[in-house]
Design an enzyme around this catalytic site. Structure first.
Site, PDB file in Angstrom:
ATOM      1  N   PHE A  35       0.774  -1.285   0.086  1.00 57.16           N
ATOM      2  CA  PHE A  35       0.082   0.022  -0.070  1.00 57.16           C
ATOM      3  C   PHE A  35       0.875   1.392  -0.065  1.00 57.16           C
ATOM      4  O   PHE A  35       0.455   2.350  -0.296  1.00 57.16           O
ATOM      5  CB  PHE A  35      -0.939   0.196   1.085  1.00 57.16           C
ATOM      6  CG  PHE A  35      -0.405   0.079   2.554  1.00 57.16           C
ATOM      7  CD1 PHE A  35      -0.023   1.563   3.080  1.00 57.16           C
ATOM      8  CD2 PHE A  35      -0.130  -0.833   3.354  1.00 57.16           C
ATOM      9  CE1 PHE A  35       0.470   1.591   4.298  1.00 57.16           C
ATOM     10  CE2 PHE A  35       0.726  -0.802   4.364  1.00 57.16           C
ATOM     11  CZ  PHE A  35       0.920   0.600   4.926  1.00 57.16           C
ATOM     12  N   HIS A 121       5.061  -6.482  12.513  1.00 59.63           N
ATOM     13  CA  HIS A 121       3.704  -5.862  12.530  1.00 59.63           C
ATOM     14  C   HIS A 121       2.474  -6.422  12.814  1.00 59.63           C
ATOM     15  O   HIS A 121       1.621  -6.051  12.421  1.00 59.63           O
ATOM     16  CB  HIS A 121       3.630  -5.210  11.316  1.00 59.63           C
ATOM     17  CG  HIS A 121       4.727  -4.026  10.927  1.00 59.63           C
ATOM     18  ND1 HIS A 121       4.995  -3.832   9.673  1.00 59.63           N
ATOM     19  CD2 HIS A 121       5.775  -3.610  11.685  1.00 59.63           C
ATOM     20  CE1 HIS A 121       6.077  -2.671   9.605  1.00 59.63           C
ATOM     21  NE2 HIS A 121       6.556  -2.793  10.852  1.00 59.63           N
ATOM     22  N   CYS A 132     -12.359  -7.693  26.071  1.00 60.70           N
ATOM     23  CA  CYS A 132     -12.162  -8.891  26.705  1.00 60.70           C
ATOM     24  C   CYS A 132     -11.106  -9.815  26.100  1.00 60.70           C
ATOM     25  O   CYS A 132     -10.592 -10.804  26.554  1.00 60.70           O
ATOM     26  CB  CYS A 132     -13.363  -9.747  26.809  1.00 60.70           C
ATOM     27  SG  CYS A 132     -13.958 -10.620  25.539  1.00 60.70           S
ATOM     28  N   ILE A 231      12.435 -11.943  -5.643  1.00 62.71           N
ATOM     29  CA  ILE A 231      12.769 -12.788  -4.243  1.00 62.71           C
ATOM     30  C   ILE A 231      12.549 -14.034  -4.503  1.00 62.71           C
ATOM     31  O   ILE A 231      13.061 -15.174  -3.877  1.00 62.71           O
ATOM     32  CB  ILE A 231      12.194 -11.994  -3.113  1.00 62.71           C
ATOM     33  CG1 ILE A 231      12.646 -12.867  -1.653  1.00 62.71           C
ATOM     34  CG2 ILE A 231      10.806 -11.793  -2.939  1.00 62.71           C
ATOM     35  CD1 ILE A 231      13.666 -12.265  -1.289  1.00 62.71           C
TER      36      ILE A 231
HETATM   37 ZN    ZN Z   1     -15.121  -9.231  24.144  1.00 58.17          ZN
END
Ligand code: ZN
Length: 242
Positions: A35, A121, A132, A231
């Site tokens: 991107f 990343h 949670c 590559i």
């Molecule tokens: Zn949750």
């Protein structure tokens, strides 16, 4: 080019402590665009540049727009591992390659069979509830129409590092150590201009730094071997063909 591939083959043959560091160019050969190099493509459709949309504050403030872009441009569920992923998995299987360090979030190294993959990343295949910590597969993101919500009602966020967010210190230190300890360091599919790539390469102490990239990089002058080729074909030829 044959001579460079032969050199690469010999170096790989004689080492059992190889580390690979890969950038977006590894994934583009699986049809996943970078991107960063395609800003122009998105400007017509989106009101913000990708770097803005893919930032933590944008995620928090414009979650729905974030997900529109993210589903449209960042997820490639049909992408398959290419020759680079396959060759690296084979090197690890042979006990020669110790770690794959990647800036990509597509999970293709793992899909190809690599085990010790350090994802700087994060991974688009993991998605966590912000309330949670429940983990959801990528299908949850693909199949939800607006903002993906956890069964607890919390917003789900991809486990990828957005702009403004720090890298996981545990992954960083494991990657840095692997580079520091490496006998051979192969850097591929990155121009080494993006943080933290360049800084991490500085930890390499050996004398077999191999750069595989179609264009020049800022580290060419430090390289012991430069291969200006795809590559995937370079690695595949060096690993599987004699
Ligand atoms: Zn949750």
């Amino acid at each position: 080019m044959c001579e460079e591939i032969n050199n690469l083959r010999n170096i790989l043959h004689n080492s059992d402590n190889i580390v690979f560091f890969g950038g977006a160019g590894v994934s583009t050969e699986s049809g996943i665009p970078d991107f960063r190099s395609a800003d122009g493509l998105y400007s017509e459709k989106y009101a913000y540049p990708p770097e803005t949309i893919l930032s933590r504050s944008f995620f928090d403030e414009h979650t729905e727009e974030f997900y529109q872009f993210y589903r449209d441009k960042m997820l490639y569920p049909d992408a398959k591992p290419n020759k680079a992923h396959i060759a690296l998995a084979e090197l690890e299987r042979q006990g020669k390659l110790k770690a794959v360090i990647t800036q990509n979030v597509d999970g293709l190294h793992t899909e190809a069979g690599s085990v010790n993959v350090l994802e700087l990343h994060g991974s688009a295949l993991r998605n966590l509830c912000l309330e949670c910590d429940e983990c959801y597969p990528v299908e949850m993101i693909i199949n939800s129409e607006w903002i993906p919500l956890c069964s607890c009602g919390g917003v789900i966020k991809p486990d990828v590092v957005l702009y403004e967010e720090g890298l996981d210190p545990n992954v960083m230190s494991r990657a840095t150590k692997a580079i520091y300890d490496a006998d051979v360091l192969i850097v591929g599919g990155t121009s080494l201009n993006v943080y933290p790539a360049a800084g991490m390469i500085n930890y390499y102490r050996g004398d077999k730094l191999i750069l595989i990239n179609k264009s020049e990089t800022s580290y060419d002058r430090y390289a012991n071997l430069i291969i200006r080729e795809s590559i995937g074909s370079a690695l595949y030829e060096a690993v599987f063909e004699n």
